[in-house]
Design a protein around this motif. Structure first.
Motif, mmCIF file in Angstrom:
data_model
loop_
_atom_site.group_PDB
_atom_site.id
_atom_site.type_symbol
_atom_site.label_atom_id
_atom_site.label_comp_id
_atom_site.label_asym_id
_atom_site.label_seq_id
_atom_site.Cartn_x
_atom_site.Cartn_y
_atom_site.Cartn_z
ATOM 1 N N GLU A 394 1.187 1.629 -6.185
ATOM 2 C CA GLU A 394 1.877 2.618 -5.359
ATOM 3 C C GLU A 394 0.982 3.064 -4.207
ATOM 4 N N PRO A 395 1.518 3.249 -2.989
ATOM 5 C CA PRO A 395 0.678 3.693 -1.871
ATOM 6 C C PRO A 395 0.109 5.087 -2.132
ATOM 7 N N LYS A 396 -1.087 5.329 -1.641
ATOM 8 C CA LYS A 396 -1.754 6.617 -1.888
ATOM 9 C C LYS A 396 -1.525 7.616 -0.768
ATOM 10 N N GLN A 397 -1.235 7.127 0.430
ATOM 11 C CA GLN A 397 -1.027 8.007 1.570
ATOM 12 C C GLN A 397 -0.175 7.277 2.607
ATOM 13 N N PRO A 398 0.507 8.038 3.496
ATOM 14 C CA PRO A 398 1.382 7.406 4.487
ATOM 15 C C PRO A 398 0.677 6.382 5.374
ATOM 16 N N SER A 399 -0.599 6.627 5.678
ATOM 17 C CA SER A 399 -1.320 5.704 6.561
ATOM 18 C C SER A 399 -1.543 4.339 5.921
ATOM 19 N N ASP A 400 -1.342 4.239 4.598
ATOM 20 C CA ASP A 400 -1.413 2.926 3.953
ATOM 21 C C ASP A 400 -0.263 2.026 4.416
ATOM 22 N N LEU A 401 0.795 2.667 4.922
ATOM 23 C CA LEU A 401 1.995 1.922 5.273
ATOM 24 C C LEU A 401 2.318 1.945 6.768
ATOM 25 N N LEU A 402 2.018 3.067 7.438
ATOM 26 C CA LEU A 402 2.502 3.283 8.794
ATOM 27 C C LEU A 402 1.388 3.544 9.787
ATOM 28 N N SER A 403 1.699 3.246 11.069
ATOM 29 C CA SER A 403 0.780 3.565 12.163
ATOM 30 C C SER A 403 1.598 3.882 13.407
ATOM 31 N N ILE A 404 1.000 4.578 14.356
ATOM 32 C CA ILE A 404 1.720 5.000 15.558
ATOM 33 C C ILE A 404 2.257 3.781 16.316
#
Length: 824
Positions: A394-404
């Motif tokens: 499971e991802p630990k934080q949003p930045s593991d998945l997304l970027s600007i």
């Protein structure tokens, strides 16, 4: 001037033809309840009569184009004189001095070339038109023919294109905007050039005020109104692109290229509410499967313009991500993003977005020209995809998945936004009305915009166990009963044509020994299906099954037929299930109910083969009378020639052909009884969630889980769901028809049957229910505690009761089960 008239007059066309002119109008496709599905044609047009046109628009048009229209006789002498003086003074043609009548002459008869000969011809034609038509008729021709940009011809089409409304629903500012378009429809429309369009609109309003067509207050309000126009594609009230394409192809086959221009209106059999439900059910099911198998983490990026790059483009290669993030030119970047998102096709339940910022508890995204919050809870499902059977942590934080700047998909849920992705898995839904084969809903894939391949009618896939009901029907028609005992045991087939020895197995890998036919179906035991097909004979089974609606060329005349190895389309499978749902009659699926021309005249009306129980009863009655008394034959034939023809169950006006019976009514009842058990206690138990007692059906899963099916029905509706990959590949070791396709079916049918009362399957004469021994299928012994009830055709009721176990005889032998099992 007289010489010019004498020279040109013989070449002028007959203006009386304008009274009967046919405007190019697109092909329109509607649902059965009259909702627009789609339109096809280069020219978008919806003709209006003069009486249907808002008076405010007429005023706006006259103010901008020809304020003396109702006074002049076709030409404006002052306007022409002004144009001539300008030409002499400047040497250039700045204005043509054309009236609306002259523009009608040009639009309907002449080219756009700018020559004196054409201008004189235009003037003479305008004079002839004024003599032939009333002012109202001339205006009507003008407002329906004029080009107004963005493929819109006529004011009603323009209103739909720029505002998504009828011309009758627009306010004064919007009417003035459309009235100002004829001067420069491509270069100065509110989509291509809002600033220039605004200036033109306000000019029209000013002219209306000068001519006292509007008050000072109305002018002030309208002139200050912001531009609300934006491009609206073809207005669709029901999203059914696969249906629209099926109709388009059919119409082109019938009428050629005229299909796009003559103004045909096609009314389909589609139920709009069921189509909407099918769209949502299939997409929801495919998205769930996709989430369950992990996030593929796509990284497409949207363009980001930084302040430094805007001023010094040569710096682009040298700027770091951090530099760009802190110095983004947001106004220009967001404008680019907005255009990028608007260009994306409609994908139904998921919508495109772009990441603005990423925080510890979620991310701000850009969507619909505004900021929205995507919480981290909506991303927790996005465990990385490893393979079809394994997902990561499971991802630990949003930045593991997304970027600007990352382009993503999101799904709207009751709990807020959910991160999504375009699924790689595909599927289809076909829903038919069993009494006549009318297509009620059809979805050929997740998104027509991303892939136009219509899996409902074009994809040949193996149906697996979803085909077994047809094998069992053939067995019941050839001496088997629901209580027949078949040995579910290993079997080996050797064939010189096969590279390997064939050792078919059940999905569970287990063998269950002697099994009743009913139990074997709801447990979906493969080896039982093979044994009963071997007993019936493959060729004999094919002969029995083909009339259900299956192309004979697709049916394997060998034992693989028992396992659904003959590839068919979802539409063909659903057609076969119609026979099971409607009482045993063969129907043909059809989509087009009627075709009308632009005037509403019916050019085609479908006459599908329709189930008619009354016809069958009357036919049976006729046959009995003919056998009983031959002298009544002539009388019966005379009746058939009259209005009381018993072979026609429909009214004289309808005259629908009766669907032929291809399945005996008693065999049908037994089959329905067994398929209802699939729902009650077998692989179709999830359908119990609908809390109905008139549902039956069968799951299907092929080798290596490459295809997942559920075909099921009530007496009112047949629906087939297929899920799989376009390039056949495993759906995963835990994917079956029961947990992959069936939930989609339940979701759809729950909506489609909402408000439809339950309709029991009637038990025909000649069917009896008796108590049997569940182990042997024989009659139960008196007082037997584990006896069950089973249905039989009267002549197939077991003749002997089961012999229960008795104490050992003196010689040590036993009297247990003296009747041998039926092993095939």
């Amino acid at each position: 001037m007289m010489a010019i008239y004498l020279y040109l007059s013989p070449t002028l066309p007959d203006t009386e033809e304008l009274k009967n002119v046919e405007l190019q109008t697109p092909l329109r496709v509607y649902s059965a309840d009259g909702k627009l599905i789609s339109e096809f044609g280069e020219k978008r047009r919806t003709p209006l009569t003069y009486a249907e046109t808002p008076p405010e628009f007429i005023n706006a048009l006259l103010a901008s184009e020809d304020d003396g229209f109702f006074e002049h006789f076709g030409i404006d002498l002052k306007g022409l004189a002004r144009a001539v003086i300008e030409l002499i003074r400047t040497g250039k043609k700045k204005s043509g001095g054309s009236t609306i009548t002259m523009q009608v002459a040009k639009n309907y008869y002449l080219s756009a070339e700018k020559t004196f000969a054409r201008k004189f011809t235009e003037i003479l034609l305008a004079l002839k038109i004024e003599q032939s038509l009333s002012k109202q008729e001339i205006l009507e021709l003008y407002i329906n023919k004029i080009y107004l940009g963005k493929r819109a011809y006529g004011i009603e089409a323009a209103a739909q294109v720029y505002y998504g409304k009828s011309i009758k629903e627009l306010n004064l500012a919007q009417l003035a905007m459309i009235a100002g378009l004829p001067q420069a429809p491509s270069a100065a429309n509110p989509v291509n050039n809002p600033r220039r369009a605004l200036d033109r609109r306000n000019y029209v309003l000013a002219r209306m005020r000068t001519l006292e067509m509007i008050s000072a207050e109305e002018f002030d309000i309208a002139a200050r109104a912001p531009i609300t126009a934006r491009y609206h594609g073809a207005t669709s009230e029901v999203l059914a692109p696969y249906i629209a394409e099926m109709v388009r192809r059919d119409m082109v086959e019938r009428y050629g290229d005229d299909a796009y221009t003559v103004g045909y209106n096609v009314y389909t059999t589609i139920d709009s509410s069921r189509q909407v439900a099918a769209n949502k059910a299939l997409q929801a099911g495919l998205l769930k499967y996709d989430r369950d198998h992990g996030y593929r983490q796509p990284k497409p990026m949207a363009p980001v313009t930084t302040l430094e790059v805007a001023e010094n483009p040569e710096l682009e290669p040298w700027l770091s991500k951090a530099d760009k993030a802190h110095d983004i030119d947001w106004p220009q970047t967001l404008e680019q993003w907005h255009d990028l998102l608007r260009a994306q096709d409609d994908m139904g339940l998921i919508a495109p977005a772009i990441v603005l910022t990423v925080e510890s508890t979620g991310a701000w995204i850009f969507q619909n020209n505004s900021e929205r919050w995507l919480p981290f809870s909506g991303m927790l499902w996005a465990k990385p995809y490893v393979n079809v059977n394994i997902i990561g942590a499971e991802p630990k934080q949003p930045s593991d998945l997304l970027s600007i700047g990352q382009r993503i998909w999101v799904e709207e849920t009751s709990n807020g936004l959910l991160l999504a992705q375009m699924p790689e898995v595909e599927g289809s839904i076909v829903s038919l009305r069993p009494k006549d084969g009318a297509i009620q809903a059809l979805v050929g894939g997740f998104s027509f915009g991303s892939n136009k391949f219509n899996r409902a009618i074009q994809a040949d896939r193996q149906p697996g166990s979803a085909f077994k009901p047809f094998i069992y029907s053939a067995a019941l028609a050839n001496g088997f009963t629901p209580a027949s005992i078949i040995n579910d045991a290993p079997v080996v087939f050797e064939d010189a044509s096969l590279e390997n020895t064939w050792r078919p197995q059940n999905n569970s890998g287990k063998f269950y020994g002697p099994t009743r036919l009913r139990e074997a179906l709801y447990k979906s035991q493969n080896l039982v299906s093979i044994r009963i097909l071997k007993q019936v004979g493959a060729s004999k089974a094919v002969n029995y099954i083909e009339p259900f609606g299956f192309p004979r060329s697709k049916l394997n005349a060998d034992l693989s037929l028992a396992l659904g190895a003959s590839a068919v389309t979802p539409m063909e499978l659903a057609t076969g299930y119609c026979v099971l749902a409607n009482g045993g009659f063969a129907v043909d699926p059809y989509l087009i109910s009627r075709i009308e021309d632009s005037s509403g005249n019916i050019l085609f009306a479908a006459k599908p083969r329709t189930v008619c129980l009354e016809c069958e009863k009357q036919q049976s009655s006729i046959a009995q009378e003919q056998q009983a008394a031959s002298e009544l034959l002539e009388q019966q034939l005379q009746q058939q020639l009259g209005l009381s023809n018993p072979l026609q169950a429909q009214t004289e006006a309808e005259q629908l052909p009766a669907a032929p019976r291809v399945m005996d009514e008693r065999t049908h009842f037994l089959m329905i009884s067994m398929l209802k058990d699939v729902v009650r206690r077998g692989t179709g138990r999830r359908a119990l969630a609908l809390n109905r007692d008139d549902l039956a059906g069968k799951t299907g899963t092929t080798n290596d889980q490459k295809d997942a099916w559920f075909s099921g029905f009530s007496p009112d509706l047949v629906t087939t769901v297929w899920i799989g990959f376009d390039q056949p590949n495993t759906l995963g070791r835990w994917a079956f028809g029961s947990n992959t396709a069936l939930p989609v079916w339940v979701d759809y049918m729950g909506s489609a049957l909402n408000g439809v009362p339950e309709q029991p399957f009637e038990q025909p004469e000649g069917i009896v229910s008796v108590r049997i021994d569940p182990e042997t299928g024989l009659l139960a012994a008196p007082g037997q505690s584990n006896a069950i009830f089973e249905y039989f055709k009267e002549e197939d009721v077991p003749s002997q009761p089961v012999k229960l176990s008795l104490p050992d005889n003196n010689d040590g032998s036993s009297n247990t089960d003296l009747v041998p099992e039926q092993l095939f």
